[in-house]
Write an enzyme that holds these catalytic residues in place. Sequence first.
Site, PDB file in Angstrom:
ATOM      1  N   GLU A 263       0.867  -1.169   0.000  1.00  0.00           N
ATOM      2  CA  GLU A 263       0.000   0.000   0.000  1.00  0.00           C
ATOM      3  C   GLU A 263       0.914   1.232   0.000  1.00  0.00           C
ATOM      4  O   GLU A 263       1.341   1.682  -1.035  1.00  0.00           O
ATOM      5  CB  GLU A 263      -0.917  -0.050   1.225  1.00  0.00           C
TER       6      GLU A 263
ATOM      7  N   GLU B  28      -2.988   0.316  13.196  1.00  0.00           N
ATOM      8  CA  GLU B  28      -4.188   0.563  12.400  1.00  0.00           C
ATOM      9  C   GLU B  28      -5.446   0.140  13.166  1.00  0.00           C
ATOM     10  O   GLU B  28      -6.462   0.820  13.121  1.00  0.00           O
ATOM     11  CB  GLU B  28      -4.081  -0.247  11.099  1.00  0.00           C
TER      12      GLU B  28
HETATM   13  C1  BGC Z   1      -5.791   2.308   4.218  1.00  0.00           C
HETATM   14  C2  BGC Z   1      -6.527   3.303   5.071  1.00  0.00           C
HETATM   15  C3  BGC Z   1      -7.350   4.063   4.085  1.00  0.00           C
HETATM   16  C4  BGC Z   1      -8.381   3.073   3.648  1.00  0.00           C
HETATM   17  C5  BGC Z   1      -9.525   3.594   2.897  1.00  0.00           C
HETATM   18  C6  BGC Z   1      -6.801   1.357   3.704  1.00  0.00           C
HETATM   19  O1  BGC Z   1      -6.310   0.287   3.027  1.00  0.00           O
HETATM   20  O2  BGC Z   1      -4.735   1.712   4.853  1.00  0.00           O
HETATM   21  O3  BGC Z   1      -5.903   3.860   6.083  1.00  0.00           O
HETATM   22  O4  BGC Z   1      -7.835   5.277   4.467  1.00  0.00           O
HETATM   23  O5  BGC Z   1      -7.794   1.993   2.992  1.00  0.00           O
HETATM   24  O6  BGC Z   1     -10.558   3.422   3.685  1.00  0.00           O
END
Ligand code: BGC
Length: 729
Positions: free
Chosen positions: A341, A610
Site C-alpha cells: 500500500e 491501524e
Molecule cells: C488504508 C486506510 C485508508 C483506507 C480507505 C486502507 O487500506 O490503509 O488507512 O484510508 O484503505 O478506507
Amino acid sequence: MLIQKASWIAMNGAASTVVPVFRKCFSCARPVRAAVLEVTCDGVYDAVLNGQRVGDFILAPGWTEYRKRLQVQAYDVAALIGESNTLDITVANGWYRRTNAPWTGTQNPDEFLPAMAIAALRLTYADGEDEVLLTDGSWQVSESQVTLSGIFIGEDADMTRTFSFEPVQVCDFPKDCLIPQEGPEVHEQETVLPRNSFRTPRGEWVIDFGQNLTGYMAFDVDARAGEKLSISTAEVLDRDGNFYTANYRSARSQLHYICREGKQSYRPRFTFFGFRYLRIDEAPEGFRADQIRTVVLHSEMTRTGWLESSDPMLNQLFSNCLWSQKGNYLDIPTDCPQRDERYGWTGDGQIFCRAATYQYDVRQFFRKWLADVRAAQHENGWVPEVVPSLTAYKPGGAAWSDAAAIIPWQLYETYGDISFIADMYETMERWIAYIPTVSTTPDLFTGCWTYGDWLALDAPEDYHPATIELSKRGYSNDDLVCSAFYANSVNIVIRIGRILGKDVSEYEALYRRIAEAFRARFGGQLNTQTEKVLALHFNLADEPQALADALAEQIRACGTKLQTGLLGTPYLLHELCRYGHADIAWSLLLRKEYPGWLYSVSKGATTVWEHWDGIKPDGTFWDDDMNSYNHYAYASVADWVFGVACGIQPAAPGFARARIAPHPDPRLNSLSAVLDTVHGRIRSAWKYTGDGIRYEIDTPVPAEIVIGGTVRRVEKGRYIFGETLPAGV
Ligand code: BGC
C-alpha cells in the site's frame, strides 16, 4: 532549467529486471569553479560521480503526480569533479514504474516503460567559461549489480556481476512535466542498533531493533565471492514468538545480496521497508548481529513539538505518535509504510495533519503534496482517494477528498501563511461544486459511495453494508457523515474566501441550506458516537450541550469505550472536553484495555496501530489483511494532548496570538508540552502538588490563558499559576 535541453535515454531493448546504470566519462582539463548536475528519471535513481554518491536524497526524485509534475534535483558537484570523470546514474523502478498492488485492481500504465534518465551538467571553469554536458546518444548503459528492486519487492543485488557498457537509446518522452525540486528531500535520519538477537521457537535467527521504523538495513561483511546474505523484515512476532510477515500481504519485504570477495558494506539503494525485526535467512559463515544496523528514512522536517508526562506508558504513546509520523512522512503522507500500500491516502492525511503540525514543521512537505492534490484533481472536481493518484482510481468521497480543504486550512492556522489557502482555494471550490452533481438530495451529500467512518467498532453483527466488508465498517449513517464533511468544507471555503477578499455570499447561503437540511434530516438520528461527534465538531447540532451529554452517557454506558472509527476518533476527545466531559476524554486516553490508546502500548507497540486490537489480548492477530502496526490515523490524538490537555492553540493564524487552556486530570501527576511556533516557543506544563495544581506557561506572543474557568489576557512572558483543588480531588 538546463535539463530541458537534454534527452531522455534508455537501454536498448532492456528486458530483464536488472536495474540499468547510465554512464558518461568526461575530462576537465582546466580548473572548475562551479558544477551543477540536474537530474531526474522515471523511477528512483542514485547518481555517483567518481565513486562518490551525489547528494543525500534517498529515493530521488520522490513521488509526485508524475505525468504532470516530475521533480528535477540540482546538485552542487564542484567538489567531486576531477580531471577525468565518470558519472553513473542508476535508475530503478521506484514509484513511477511500480506494479500496483493486486488489491487495487488497477494497472499502472507506466509499469512497462523502460528505465530512463535525463540529466544536464553545467561546468563553469575558473576562467568563466561554461561547458554543458547533456544526456544524449554519447552516453553508455550497462546492467548494474542491482538485479531486482521495487517499492513492494525489496531488493536483490549481485556484487559478482560485471558491467558491460553499450550505447544508450535516445527516447522521445515528455519534458514539459519537469519541475524543480519542491519537497524536502528524504534523508537517512538516524541509525538504530540491534537490541537483541535470538532464535525463535521455529529456529529462525531474528534480530530485534526495539523500534518499529521505516528505512532499511545496512551491514558490513567480510565474505567470499558468491556467499549470500538474505534478510527478511517483520513488524511483530506472532503469539509463539515466531517471525510474522503475513500482514505485508503481497509486498516482498526482503533483501537478497550476493557478496563479492573481501570486505564490503551494503544498504538497499532503491527501496524501503517498515519493520522492527530482521530475520537472517542466510549469511556468510560467522556473520554476527553487530555487523548489521538499521537506518531510518523520512522527509527532512524540523521537530517542533515535545510532550512529556509522569506516566511512562503515556510517554511511550507520545513516542509512538512521533514515530508513526516519521515512518509515514516519506516524501508523501502515507497510510502505512510496510504492506502493499504505502499510498498517499487523502483521508488519513487530513485526519493526522493537525497532530503532524504540532510535532514537526511540515510546511515544505505539504506544499509539495498539495500541489500534487491540485494536479490530481479530476476535471469534474473530485479529488482522488490517494495522491499521487493511481491512474483510473476512484474519487476519495467525503472526508478523503475533503483533505483538499481541511489540510490547507490547518496549515494556515498553524503557520499563518496565506499561500496555503490561496493556492488551494480553487481546488476546494471545485470539490464542493462537484458534490451537488452527484448527490441524490439537494443541499446534502447523499447516495454516494464513501469509506464512511472506516474501521469503527459499532457495527452490529448482522450489519452487511453492500459495498465494503463488514469487518471494516462502522454503523454510522454514510449520508450523515458525508453531509457533515460537506458542510465543513463549505464552511472552510467561506472562511478562506473572506480572508482572500472574495464574494462568498453564495457559499454562505449554501452553508445555511446545508446546515438546515442536515438538522432537518439527521438532527433526530444522531445515534452512533461518530454521528454525535461530527455534528458537534462541525457545529451542526441543535442543542450541542445536550448532545455532548448524551455522547458522554453513551460512552459511559458501554463501559467507557470508544466505538468511533477513522472519522470520529480524531475529534472525540476534543468534543468531550469542549462540553465539560474532560474526565471521560481522559478515561479514553488512559484506557489500557482494548479499545484504548494505551492498549497497544501494553502490548509493546512502538508505533501507532491501524487496529486497536492489531494484537489481541491472547496474542493472536486481528487479521492478516489490513493489519498495519504503523498507521497514524489514531496518532491524531497527539493534537488533543498538545492542544487541549496542555491547551496550546492558535488564537490568531500562525500563533501570532495564543490561547492556552490546559485540561489537567488527577490520574496523571504532570504533563508538559513545548511547541516551537513561527513566533517562538510556547510551553505549557501542569503538575499536581498535593493540594493543588501548579501551571507553568511560557508564551512568546500575547496570550489568553484559561485556567479553572478564569480567563487572563497576558503579554508575552513566563507565568506561573497555582490552583487550589477542593478537598477530595
Ligand atoms: C488504508 C486506510 C485508508 C483506507 C480507505 C486502507 O487500506 O490503509 O488507512 O484510508 O484503505 O478506507
